[in-house]
Design an enzyme around this catalytic site. Structure first.
Site, PDB file in Angstrom:
ATOM      1  N   MET A 170       0.856  -1.184   0.000  1.00 65.86           N
ATOM      2  CA  MET A 170       0.000   0.000   0.000  1.00 65.86           C
ATOM      3  C   MET A 170       0.895   1.239   0.000  1.00 65.86           C
ATOM      4  O   MET A 170       2.003   1.202   0.537  1.00 65.86           O
ATOM      5  CB  MET A 170      -0.916  -0.006   1.217  1.00 65.86           C
ATOM      6  CG  MET A 170      -1.969  -1.100   1.145  1.00 65.86           C
ATOM      7  SD  MET A 170      -3.217  -0.950   2.423  1.00 65.86           S
ATOM      8  CE  MET A 170      -4.079   0.525   1.920  1.00 65.86           C
ATOM      9  N   CYS A 215      11.366   4.312   9.513  1.00 66.39           N
ATOM     10  CA  CYS A 215      12.811   4.561   9.370  1.00 66.39           C
ATOM     11  C   CYS A 215      13.215   5.257   8.074  1.00 66.39           C
ATOM     12  O   CYS A 215      14.360   5.677   7.947  1.00 66.39           O
ATOM     13  CB  CYS A 215      13.583   3.255   9.514  1.00 66.39           C
ATOM     14  SG  CYS A 215      13.380   2.137   8.106  1.00 66.39           S
ATOM     15  N   GLU A 234      -6.753  -3.141  -8.303  1.00 67.57           N
ATOM     16  CA  GLU A 234      -7.061  -3.950  -7.111  1.00 67.57           C
ATOM     17  C   GLU A 234      -7.349  -5.409  -7.479  1.00 67.57           C
ATOM     18  O   GLU A 234      -8.313  -6.023  -7.017  1.00 67.57           O
ATOM     19  CB  GLU A 234      -8.229  -3.342  -6.331  1.00 67.57           C
ATOM     20  CG  GLU A 234      -7.996  -1.917  -5.881  1.00 67.57           C
ATOM     21  CD  GLU A 234      -6.905  -1.742  -4.832  1.00 67.57           C
ATOM     22  OE1 GLU A 234      -6.357  -2.744  -4.343  1.00 67.57           O
ATOM     23  OE2 GLU A 234      -6.601  -0.580  -4.500  1.00 67.57           O
ATOM     24  N   ALA A 235      -6.485  -5.974  -8.295  1.00 63.72           N
ATOM     25  CA  ALA A 235      -6.680  -7.337  -8.808  1.00 63.72           C
ATOM     26  C   ALA A 235      -6.723  -8.393  -7.712  1.00 63.72           C
ATOM     27  O   ALA A 235      -7.323  -9.452  -7.906  1.00 63.72           O
ATOM     28  CB  ALA A 235      -5.585  -7.678  -9.808  1.00 63.72           C
ATOM     29  N   GLY A 269       2.270   3.511  -4.964  1.00 63.39           N
ATOM     30  CA  GLY A 269       2.007   4.181  -6.236  1.00 63.39           C
ATOM     31  C   GLY A 269       1.507   3.279  -7.344  1.00 63.39           C
ATOM     32  O   GLY A 269       1.589   3.629  -8.522  1.00 63.39           O
ATOM     33  N   LYS A 270       0.952   2.111  -6.997  1.00 65.07           N
ATOM     34  CA  LYS A 270       0.458   1.168  -8.001  1.00 65.07           C
ATOM     35  C   LYS A 270      -0.651   1.766  -8.858  1.00 65.07           C
ATOM     36  O   LYS A 270      -0.593   1.712 -10.085  1.00 65.07           O
ATOM     37  CB  LYS A 270      -0.063  -0.112  -7.331  1.00 65.07           C
ATOM     38  CG  LYS A 270       0.961  -0.883  -6.569  1.00 65.07           C
ATOM     39  CD  LYS A 270       0.367  -2.076  -5.853  1.00 65.07           C
ATOM     40  CE  LYS A 270      -0.793  -1.755  -4.957  1.00 65.07           C
ATOM     41  NZ  LYS A 270      -0.489  -0.853  -3.835  1.00 65.07           N
ATOM     42  N   THR A 271      -1.650   2.333  -8.217  1.00 61.37           N
ATOM     43  CA  THR A 271      -2.776   2.910  -8.959  1.00 61.37           C
ATOM     44  C   THR A 271      -2.321   4.124  -9.752  1.00 61.37           C
ATOM     45  O   THR A 271      -2.758   4.324 -10.884  1.00 61.37           O
ATOM     46  CB  THR A 271      -3.931   3.263  -8.000  1.00 61.37           C
ATOM     47  OG1 THR A 271      -4.355   2.061  -7.334  1.00 61.37           O
ATOM     48  CG2 THR A 271      -5.107   3.861  -8.746  1.00 61.37           C
ATOM     49  N   CYS A 289      11.291  -2.980  10.154  1.00 65.67           N
ATOM     50  CA  CYS A 289      10.294  -2.324  11.017  1.00 65.67           C
ATOM     51  C   CYS A 289       8.996  -3.119  11.080  1.00 65.67           C
ATOM     52  O   CYS A 289       8.306  -3.110  12.098  1.00 65.67           O
ATOM     53  CB  CYS A 289      10.048  -0.895  10.533  1.00 65.67           C
ATOM     54  SG  CYS A 289      11.495   0.179  10.720  1.00 65.67           S
TER      55      CYS A 289
END
Length: 192
Positions: free
Chosen positions: A22, A152, A93-94, A25-27, A184
């Site tokens: 999430m 971080c 959102e496959a 920057g996929k969309t 993290c």
């Protein structure tokens, strides 16, 4: 990229998968590629799962509020019916689609369609998410994007869920999730 006819004049299709955590920057990247296809005067159809209603019921909207009109569908088989006579199909959102999404994308590519798919490759537990492993296996091109770890500042490829909930699917934004690097993510006990 564009659909180039081969020697016989027949279009050749392929599958491009854009994946990552999430806030990676996929969309945004999906929208960028689809807009470029439209600039090239290619016929483009865009789809998203009906379950994705975070920003808009119809539009695909990035975290940066860039958007593009799409057709929400509840079944991947509908892509075969709705994507007739198109050059490019975009799917956001496959990971939320049913078990046939990879085969449907494969069929579209065999028909000569450029298929661009975006989705989360891992769920909040760090496991492969939905049908994404099958799409990655069938992809001709893969782009893995990274976010920035909010703890971080290193590159992040995990979606850390801040709210206790064991359901694999839980729609949310920065109030529910944050990007984390491997270190993290593990430090807060997310990985057992």
């Amino acid at each position: 990229m564009f659909i180039e006819p081969n020697i016989t004049g027949e279009r050749r299709g392929w599958i491009e998968v854009i994946c990552g955590s999430m806030f990676s920057g996929k969309t945004e990247e999906l929208i960028r590629r689809l807009k470029r296809a439209r600039i090239a005067n290619l016929k483009v159809e865009i789809f998203k799962p009906t379950a994705d209603t975070r920003y808009d019921d119809v539009k695909i909207v990035s975290h940066n509020t860039n958007s593009v009109h799409s057709t929400p569908i509840d079944n991947s088989q509908k892509l075969l019916l709705l994507a007739q006579n198109v050059d490019v199909v975009g799917i956001d959102e496959a990971q939320f689609f049913d078990s046939e999404i990879a085969n449907v994308c494969d069929e579209l590519a065999f028909r000569g369609v450029r298929v661009i798919v975006a989705g989360l490759d891992m769920d909040f537990q760090g496991n492969p998410f939905g049908q994404m492993p099958f799409l990655l296996a069938k992809a001709d091109y893969i782009t893995k994007l990274h976010a920035i770890c909010v703890q971080c500042g290193n590159i992040a490829n995990y979606s850390y869920r801040k709210i206790p909930n064991e359901d694999q699917v839980m729609l949310g934004e920065k109030d529910v999730y944050e990007p984390r690097c491997r270190h993290c993510y593990k430090m807060d006990g997310a990985v057992q």
